[in-house]
Each structure stands twice: as structure tokens, then as C-alpha cells.
Scaffold this motif. Structure first.
Motif, PDB file in Angstrom:
ATOM      1  N   GLU A 165       6.793  -0.447  14.313  1.00 55.74           N
ATOM      2  CA  GLU A 165       5.613  -0.252  13.477  1.00 55.74           C
ATOM      3  C   GLU A 165       5.946   0.596  12.258  1.00 55.74           C
ATOM      4  OE1 GLU A 165       2.350   1.324  15.632  1.00 55.74           O
ATOM      5  OE2 GLU A 165       2.317  -0.294  17.123  1.00 55.74           O
ATOM      6  N   LEU A 166       5.144   0.391  11.211  1.00 56.39           N
ATOM      7  CA  LEU A 166       5.329   1.168   9.991  1.00 56.39           C
ATOM      8  C   LEU A 166       4.639   2.517  10.117  1.00 56.39           C
ATOM      9  CD1 LEU A 166       4.683  -1.499   7.195  1.00 56.39           C
ATOM     10  CD2 LEU A 166       6.868  -0.708   8.078  1.00 56.39           C
ATOM     11  N   THR A 204       2.314  -6.865   8.674  1.00 52.84           N
ATOM     12  CA  THR A 204       2.721  -5.910   9.707  1.00 52.84           C
ATOM     13  C   THR A 204       1.580  -4.954  10.037  1.00 52.84           C
ATOM     14  OG1 THR A 204       5.059  -6.018   9.080  1.00 52.84           O
ATOM     15  CG2 THR A 204       4.336  -4.041  10.262  1.00 52.84           C
ATOM     16  N   LEU A 205       0.899  -4.470   9.021  1.00 49.15           N
ATOM     17  CA  LEU A 205      -0.235  -3.566   9.230  1.00 49.15           C
ATOM     18  C   LEU A 205      -1.396  -4.278   9.926  1.00 49.15           C
ATOM     19  CD1 LEU A 205      -0.235  -1.669   5.812  1.00 49.15           C
ATOM     20  CD2 LEU A 205       0.500  -0.783   8.042  1.00 49.15           C
ATOM     21  N   GLY A 231       5.986  -5.527  13.718  1.00 48.63           N
ATOM     22  CA  GLY A 231       6.959  -5.255  12.673  1.00 48.63           C
ATOM     23  C   GLY A 231       7.825  -6.441  12.309  1.00 48.63           C
ATOM     24  N   ILE A 232       7.713  -7.546  13.074  1.00 47.28           N
ATOM     25  CA  ILE A 232       8.547  -8.711  12.774  1.00 47.28           C
ATOM     26  C   ILE A 232       8.219  -9.290  11.398  1.00 47.28           C
ATOM     27  CG2 ILE A 232       7.012 -10.467  13.773  1.00 47.28           C
ATOM     28  CD1 ILE A 232       9.531 -11.824  14.899  1.00 47.28           C
ATOM     29  N   TRP A 233       6.948  -9.117  10.970  1.00 47.63           N
ATOM     30  CA  TRP A 233       6.545  -9.651   9.664  1.00 47.63           C
ATOM     31  C   TRP A 233       7.253  -8.925   8.524  1.00 47.63           C
ATOM     32  CZ3 TRP A 233       4.473 -14.173   9.454  1.00 47.63           C
ATOM     33  CH2 TRP A 233       3.694 -14.635  10.517  1.00 47.63           C
ATOM     34  N   ASP A 234       7.523  -7.664   8.716  1.00 44.46           N
ATOM     35  CA  ASP A 234       8.278  -6.908   7.708  1.00 44.46           C
ATOM     36  C   ASP A 234       9.685  -7.483   7.579  1.00 44.46           C
ATOM     37  OD1 ASP A 234       8.702  -4.885   5.828  1.00 44.46           O
ATOM     38  OD2 ASP A 234       9.488  -3.511   7.348  1.00 44.46           O
ATOM     39  N   GLY A 235      10.281  -7.836   8.727  1.00 39.97           N
ATOM     40  CA  GLY A 235      11.609  -8.443   8.702  1.00 39.97           C
ATOM     41  C   GLY A 235      11.604  -9.816   8.060  1.00 39.97           C
ATOM     42  N   TYR A 238       0.645   3.887   3.634  1.00 43.07           N
ATOM     43  CA  TYR A 238       0.161   3.988   2.257  1.00 43.07           C
ATOM     44  C   TYR A 238       1.308   4.186   1.258  1.00 43.07           C
ATOM     45  CZ  TYR A 238       0.325   8.701   4.246  1.00 43.07           C
ATOM     46  OH  TYR A 238       0.715   9.830   4.918  1.00 43.07           O
ATOM     47  N   TRP A 239       2.472   4.690   1.725  1.00 40.96           N
ATOM     48  CA  TRP A 239       3.616   4.829   0.828  1.00 40.96           C
ATOM     49  C   TRP A 239       4.132   3.476   0.334  1.00 40.96           C
ATOM     50  CZ3 TRP A 239       5.677   8.675  -1.841  1.00 40.96           C
ATOM     51  CH2 TRP A 239       5.359   9.980  -1.490  1.00 40.96           C
ATOM     52  N   PRO A 240       4.474   2.543   1.230  1.00 38.38           N
ATOM     53  CA  PRO A 240       4.951   1.248   0.722  1.00 38.38           C
ATOM     54  C   PRO A 240       3.905   0.497  -0.084  1.00 38.38           C
ATOM     55  CG  PRO A 240       4.670   1.181   3.111  1.00 38.38           C
ATOM     56  CD  PRO A 240       4.570   2.607   2.705  1.00 38.38           C
TER      57      PRO A 240
END
Length: 322
Positions: free
Chosen positions: A108-109, A182-183, A188-192, A113-115
Motif C-alpha cells: 500500500e501507498l 492503488t488508492l 499496490g499491483i496497480w502502481d506496478g 497526497y505526496w505523489p
């Protein structure tokens, strides 16, 4: 291409990428997003690429020497080719690897809010850089489509910056989509997946740039319009009656070599032929200012040989220009 216009676009892209790279690495440090890491490396690679283009432009200004009698204009092509290699290896391959690792071990991220904030800032900064490159390119593009402009441009800087900035904007959208999914899903696979999409995009752009700059390195002729103007300028109807053969070659983006066999009247004296050649060279340079190296060989045109499909200027034992 105007060297000033190309430099302006490069400097705008360099400033934007340096600021964006710092912001992306900060976002990665706080969130752990692989998309942010891939995008940060992408921005660093782009910054290095712009530095290479500036260096190539500087080296191309060196004066001709005995070792390099035609000058150093092709330095710009060499550094443009290096850009495609850097974009492929550091940008594309790294992003593919990072995305693969993130898909294998998703997480998980943190501090989402940073990215999100950095991506929005990066899109605005890249948009400014892309707008500058488009504005500078439009002054040269004329009625050509964008794909035609990229394929036919003899100066590598603007096409390189255009494709880099376009790739950066699309990559930022992909990164935003990966982070957003991902959010939304908590997976978190979507981030990859977003990171791998960025890598595939960069590899594709790098291959396009490599193909175009390779063609320039091998040596490209003048464009059809320039060739027509050179042919028309060489002939005055009296001292030069026609162009029998002609070859052109770009020694650099703004330097053209012209080699031609021209037909002169058979009863002209050597002095008259020499004057005809000098006058033809002056007309060619006036019509196409970048034609800086011109070699004209006088010969007698043979209509009979032309009708027979032979070299119309060939003489026994004499080489023809091909």
C-alpha cells in the motif's frame, strides 16, 4: 532549424525536468510509490538528455580541421542518438524492472497526497516545457503533420524534446492512474502496472528516436523542395544548360554538401567554363543558403546517350557521377 529556437526548447525542458525530478524523489521517499521512483529516474534521464543535446550543439560549432575537413556538424546527430540510448536504458528498462518488482510484491501507498500533489505539479511543469517545444517547432513545421516533421527534420533537437515531453506527459498520466487505482482499490499491483506502462512507453519513444537519428547519422539528402531550388538555380540556360547528375548530403543540420555534374556548351573555353561554375555556385548559395560545400563538374550533355538509357555525360574511360 534555428539553433536559438532549439536551445530555448532544450533549456525550458531541462529546467522543468530538474525541478520535477527533485519533487518526484521526495514523493517516492514519503509514499514508497514505484511509479514515483520510475518517474523520478525518467526525469533524471531526461535532464541528462537535454544536457547531452546542449553539449552536442556546442561541439558542433567547432571549426573544420585537416582531420575533419567538413566540420563537426554531425556531432548533433551523435548526441541525439546517445539520447535515445539513455532514454531506452535508464528510463524505459529501469521502469519495466521496477514495475515488475512491484507487481511481484505489491504494498500500500503511504502519505498518498505526496505523489498526487507532485504528479499534478509535474503535469503543469511538463506542459509548459511541451508548449515551448511546440511553439518553436511550429515555426519550422509549416504545413507538415507532426509525424512528418519528426521524420523529416534534419536538426535532432526539437523532435527529441517534443517526443521526450510528450512521453513525459503521457507517463505522468499513467503514473497518476496507477496511484489513483492503488488508492481506490487498496491493491499496490496497480502502481506496478502503471510503472510498467511508463517503461513500455519510454522504450517505444527511444526506438523511434534511435531510428530517426540513425538515418541522420548515415547521411540524408536535402529535402525535395531544396533539391528543386538547387537544380533551378544551377541552370541559367546559357552557360549552364542543365543538371545531368546531382547528389546532396547533410553534413549537419545547417550545412549541406552539393555535388553535381552540369552541362556546359561544347565550344566554351576553359575560362568561360570556370566563370560559369563560379556563377552557378553563387546562384545555388543564394537559393539555398545552407549549401555551403559545392562541387560542380562540367561536362557535355549527350542527347543520344540519354535516349539510349546510358549516362548522358559519360565519355570513354571517364567515370560518371552516380
Amino acid at each position: 532549424m534555428s539553433a536559438t529556437g532549439g536551445t530555448k526548447a532544450i533549456v525550458a525542458a531541462l529546467g522543468a525536468n530538474l525541478a520535477i525530478a527533485v519533487a518526484k524523489f521526495v514523493a517516492f521517499a514519503f509514499s514508497g510509490s514505484s511509479s514515483m521512483l520510475a518517474e523520478g529516474v525518467h526525469s533524471v534521464a531526461d535532464s541528462g538528455n537535454q544536457a547531452l543535446l546542449l553539449l552536442g550543439g556546442k561541439k558542433a560549432q567547432k571549426k573544420a580541421s585537416e582531420e575533419h575537413p567538413f566540420g563537426y556538424g554531425r556531432e548533433r546527430y551523435i548526441y541525439g542518438f546517445l539520447v535515445s540510448i539513455v532514454l531506452f536504458t535508464i528510463g524505459g528498462v529501469f521502469a519495466l524492472y521496477e514495475g515488475y518488482e512491484k507487481i511481484k510484491e505489491p504494498h500500500e501507498l503511504e502519505h498518498w497526497y505526496w505523489p498526487i500533489g507532485v504528479l499534478v505539479f509535474a503535469i503543469l511543469a511538463e506542459g509548459f516545457s511541451f508548449r515551448t517545444a511546440v511553439k518553436e517547432s511550429n515555426e519550422l513545421r509549416g504545413k507538415q503533420s507532426w509525424s512528418q516533421f519528426v521524420r523529416t527534420a534534419k536538426a535532432p533537437e526539437l523532435p527529441v524534446v517534443l517526443l521526450e515531453d510528450l512521453g513525459a506527459l503521457v507517463g505522468l498520466v499513467l503514473a497518476l492512474a496507477g496511484v489513483g487505482l492503488t488508492l481506490a482499490t487498496g491493491d499496490g499491483i496497480w502502481d506496478g502496472i502503471g510503472t510498467m506502462c511508463i517503461g513500455a512507453l519510454l522504450v517505444l519513444i527511444a526506438l523511434v528516436l534511435a531510428a530517426e537519428t540513425k538515418s541522420l547519422l548515415l547521411g540524408e539528402a536535402a529535402g525535395p523542395e531544396q533539391v528543386s531550388r538547387i537544380r533551378a538555380a544551377a541552370v541559367d540556360g546559357e552557360t549552364v544548360t542543365r543538371v545531368i547528375h546531382m547528389r546532396t548530403l547533410h553534413l549537419g543540420p545547417e550545412e549541406l554538401l552539393v555535388a553535381a555534374k552540369i552541362a556546359v556548351p561544347h565550344d566554351n573555353t576553359a575560362v568561360e567554363v570556370a566563370r560559369a561554375i563560379d556563377a552557378a555556385e553563387a546562384r545555388i548559395r543564394a537559393a539555398v543558403p545552407i549549401a555551403r560545400v559545392i562541387y560542380l563538374e562540367p561536362d557535355i550533355y549527350s542527347a543520344e546517350a540519354a535516349a539510349a538509357g546510358e549516362d548522358p555525360a559519360a565519355t570513354p574511360g571517364g567515370p560518371a557521377l552516380h
